[in-house]
Scaffold this motif. Structure first.
Motif, PDB file in Angstrom:
ATOM      1  N   VAL A   1       0.818  -1.216  -0.308  1.00 29.20           N
ATOM      2  CA  VAL A   1      -0.064   0.161   0.111  1.00 29.20           C
ATOM      3  C   VAL A   1       0.707   1.224   0.234  1.00 29.20           C
ATOM      4  O   VAL A   1       1.720   1.468   0.769  1.00 29.20           O
TER       5      VAL A   1
ATOM      6  N   ALA B   1      -8.113   0.739  -3.497  1.00 33.84           N
ATOM      7  CA  ALA B   1      -8.160   0.648  -2.178  1.00 33.84           C
ATOM      8  C   ALA B   1      -9.361   0.600  -1.186  1.00 33.84           C
ATOM      9  O   ALA B   1      -9.573  -0.134  -0.296  1.00 33.84           O
TER      10      ALA B   1
ATOM     11  N   ARG C   1      -3.294  -4.076   5.355  1.00 31.39           N
ATOM     12  CA  ARG C   1      -2.455  -2.995   5.131  1.00 31.39           C
ATOM     13  C   ARG C   1      -3.149  -1.655   4.723  1.00 31.39           C
ATOM     14  O   ARG C   1      -2.638  -0.656   5.082  1.00 31.39           O
ATOM     15  N   VAL C   2      -4.305  -1.740   4.214  1.00 32.58           N
ATOM     16  CA  VAL C   2      -4.878  -0.593   3.783  1.00 32.58           C
ATOM     17  C   VAL C   2      -5.379   0.297   5.083  1.00 32.58           C
ATOM     18  O   VAL C   2      -5.478   1.399   5.249  1.00 32.58           O
TER      19      VAL C   2
ATOM     20  N   THR D   1      -3.317   0.709  -3.357  1.00 34.70           N
ATOM     21  CA  THR D   1      -2.561  -0.564  -3.234  1.00 34.70           C
ATOM     22  C   THR D   1      -2.502  -1.499  -4.490  1.00 34.70           C
ATOM     23  O   THR D   1      -3.428  -1.321  -5.463  1.00 34.70           O
TER      24      THR D   1
ATOM     25  N   GLU E   1      -4.255  -7.541   2.327  1.00 33.53           N
ATOM     26  CA  GLU E   1      -4.370  -6.345   1.754  1.00 33.53           C
ATOM     27  C   GLU E   1      -5.384  -5.474   2.376  1.00 33.53           C
ATOM     28  O   GLU E   1      -5.224  -4.250   2.565  1.00 33.53           O
TER      29      GLU E   1
END
Length: 516
Positions: free
Chosen positions: A49, A204, A124-125, A160, A121
Motif C-alpha cells: 500500500v 484501495a 495493509r490499507v 494498493t 491487503e
C-alpha cells in the motif's frame, strides 16, 4: 571550453549502461528481504500500500513575505524539518517505511502483512488509513508560534497493488524506488486539489469493503470510515505520545539556525551529502524537471510479462540524463523522483549569478536531455528491448533556491526549495512528452534569442540540442555561439569536389552531416 552535448559521448555512455543491465533478475518480494541498496540489475515485485501525504500550505510559507528573501526560506525549511521529524517518528512506530520526502510531498509504503491474499491487503490499507489520520492529528500540533511556523495542512492519497522496486540514487544516496500504478495513483490523489482529507483509489476502497466512486479524488473518507480503520488497525501509539516524543527530541536535538552561503559555479561541485542547516546553499539558479512521460502506463503494461525491459529502460535513461546534467552541462542532480529527474543549473561567479547565461545554457541543457533521451530509446530498441511509447516532458524556471538536508544527524534527506522550484515542476507537468516549457521569470530575464525560441506560449515541441544551439546562435546568443564555434573547430573536415574544406557542425552533435 563551453558546455556542450556530443552524439558520440552519449552513444558511448548509453551503450555501456545497456551492457551493465544486460542480465536482469526480477524477484517477488517476501519477508526478510532488504530493500536497501538493491543492485542495479535486480528488481522486486512488491505487493503493498502506497501513501502520499501532501503538505498543502508549503507555498503559503514561501509567500509569507513579498520578496523571496532569506527569511521566508529559513521559515519554510524549519517548517519542513519539524514536520519531517514528526512524520518519520510516526512511520517508525507503525512499522512503515519512508520512500521519499520531496519538499511538500512524503511517500511511504506499507508491506506488512506480507501475504498477497485479500485479508493481508485489507489489513495493509486499514493500517495506512489509521496512520494517515495519525499524521493529520500530529501535524496539527507541530507548529511553532514563536518561530511563526504554522501547523501543516495535509491531503493524503492511498492506493494498493503491485509495484516494481528498483535502486534509486547513487553512491551514499541509495534507497528503493517504486514504479507502477499504486505509487503514481496515490501521488495524484494527494496532489489533486485544495480539499484536505484522506482519499483512496477505488482499488484501495474495495480492499476495505467500500463502494467504488466515479470520482475518488472528490470522495474523502468520512470520520466513521476512518474510525473503522483505526479500530481494526489498533496502532500502538497515539498522537499525544508522538507529539510529546517529538518535542523532547527537538529539545535534545535542536534544528539550529539556517545559514546560507553561495555555491561557486559549476554546481556539479556541490556536495549535497555534507549540507546541514548551518551549512546550506542559496542563490539565484535554474530549477529543472525532466519527467519520463508515459512511464507509469508502460510499467503497468509490462510488470507481469516483461519487467526486465522496464528495469533496463529506466536505468539507462536516468543514468544518461544525469550524465548530461552533471558532466555535459556541469549542473547538479538533486534527486530522482520516480521516473523524473530534478536538477539545478547556474552560471556566474562566487558572488553573482549571470542570469542570461544561466537561462541560455539551461535551454541548451533541456535540448541535450531530449537528444540523449531519444538516443537512449533508439539504442535500446536496436537491442530489441521494449520501450513502449515514452516521451520526455521538461520544465524550468529561475529564482532564489535554497539547498540543504532536513532531519537529524544520520537520518537526513536532501531538499531544494523556492517558489521557482514549484513553478518549474508545474511547467513540466503542463507539458506533453515532446514539449519543453520555460517559466515566466526565466522568460522575462532571458536573451531575445531564448524568447524568440519559446514564443509567447513559453513552450516548444521537439527541442533537441541541435535546434536549441543553432536557433540561439543564429540570433546572437553568446553562449550558443561559443558552443557552435567550438563544435565547428572540433569537427572532422570534409573535402568537397572543388577542394574546399568544411567542418559541418552537425557531425559532432548528431552523428551524421545534414550537408549533402
Amino acid at each position: 571550453m563551453s558546455k556542450s552535448w556530443s552524439h558520440n559521448r552519449a552513444v558511448e555512455h548509453i551503450d555501456k549502461k545497456i551492457a551493465d543491465v544486460k542480465d536482469i533478475t526480477v524477484k517477488d518480494y517476501v519477508r526478510d528481504m532488504s530493500l536497501e541498496s538493491i543492485p542495479t540489475n535486480v528488481a522486486y515485485r512488491v505487493d503493498g500500500v502506497h501513501m502520499y501525504a501532501d503538505i498543502q500550505n508549503l507555498e503559503d510559507m514561501l509567500n509569507i513575505t513579498h520578496v523571496e528573501g532569506t527569511d521566508c526560506h529559513k521559515r519554510t525549511l524549519r517548517f519542513l524539518d519539524q514536520h519531517y521529524r514528526a512524520v518519520k517518528r510516526i512511520l517508525n512506530r507503525v512499522d512503515a517505511r519512508r520512500v521519499d520526502f520531496h519538499s511538500q510531498r512524503l511517500h511511504s509504503l506499507f508491506t506488512k502483512p506480507y501475504n498477497s491474499d485479500t485479508d493481508a491487503e485489507l489489513k495493509r490499507v486499514q493500517r495506512a488509513v489509521a496512520t494517515a489520520k495519525l499524521m493529520i492529528d500530529v501535524l496539527a500540533q507541530t507548529g511553532d508560534d514563536d518561530e511563526q511556523i504554522p501547523a501543516a495542512k495535509l491531503r493524503i492519497g492511498i492506493d494498493t497493488g503491485l509495484a516494481l522496486a528498483v535502486n534509486n540514487g547513487r553512491k551514499g544516496n541509495r534507497e528503493p524506488l517504486f514504479l507502477g500504478d499504486p505509487a503514481n495513483h496515490a501521488a495524484k490523489l494527494a496532489s489533486n486539489n485544495s480539499a484536505k482529507g484522506i482519499y483512496l483509489t477505488n482499488a484501495a476502497r474495495m480492499a476495505i469493503g467500500l463502494t467504488e466512486k466515479d470520482a475518488p479524488e472528490k470522495a474523502a473518507l468520512t470520520n466513521e470510515e476512518i474510525k473503522d480503520c483505526q479500530d481494526a488497525a489498533k496502532l500502538d501509539v497515539t498522537a499525544d505520545e508522538i507529539v510529546e516524543e517529538w518535542r523532547e527530541d527537538l529539545k535534545n536535538n535542536p534544528i539550529g539556525g539556517y545559514q546560507f552561503t553561495r555555491q561557486t559555479p559549476p554546481l556539479c561541485d556541490m556536495d549535497i551529502s555534507t549540507l546541514t542547516p548551518a551549512n546550506s546553499k542559496r542563490q539565484e539558479m535554474v530549477s529543472l524537471y525532466a519527467d519520463i512521460d508515459g512511464f507509469t502506463a508502460y510499467v503497468a503494461e509490462h510488470i507481469d510479462d516483461n519487467a526486465e525491459d522496464v528495469v533496463r529502460t529506466l536505468h539507462v535513461i536516468r543514468a544518461e540524463l544525469e550524465r548530461v546534467v552533471t558532466s555535459d552541462f556541469q549542473g547538479r542532480r538533486v534527486r530522482f523522483i520516480g521516473d523524473c529527474v530534478q536538477a539545478l543549473s547556474c552560471d556566474g561567479t562566487a558572488h553573482t549569478t549571470d542570469e542570461q547565461t544561466t537561462i541560455s545554457e539551461s535551454t541548451r541543457l533541456a535540448g541535450a536531455l531530449r537528444s540523449s533521451f531519444n538516443l537512449a530509446i533508439e539504442r535500446l530498441n536496436a537491442k530489441d528491448y521494449e520501450t513502449g511509447e515514452l516521451g520526455l516532458a521538461i520544465g524550468f524556471d529561475i529564482g532564489p533556491i535554497s539547498v540543504t538536508r532536513l532531519g537529524r544527524q544520520g537520518d537526513r534527506v536532501r531538499c531544494a526549495i523556492g517558489r521557482k522550484v514549484i513553478e518549474s515542476e508545474n511547467r513540466q507537468c503542463a507539458c506533453s512528452g515532446v514539449e519543453t516549457a520555460i517559466g515566466q521569470a526565466a522568460y522575462e530575464a532571458a536573451t531575445d534569442a531564448v524568447k524568440d525560441l519559446f514564443g509567447k506560449t513559453r513552450k516548444i515541441a521537439n527541442l533537441d540540442y541541435n535546434e536549441a544551439t543553432e536557433a540561439l546562435a543564429d540570433k546572437g546568443d553568446e553562449s550558443a555561439k561559443q558552443a557552435r564555434t567550438e563544435a565547428y573547430a572540433g569537427a572532422p573536415a570534409i573535402i568537397l569536389a572543388d577542394n574546399r574544406e568544411v567542418r559541418p557542425y552537425a557531425i559532432t552533435t548528431a552523428g551524421e552531416s545534414d550537408n549533402s
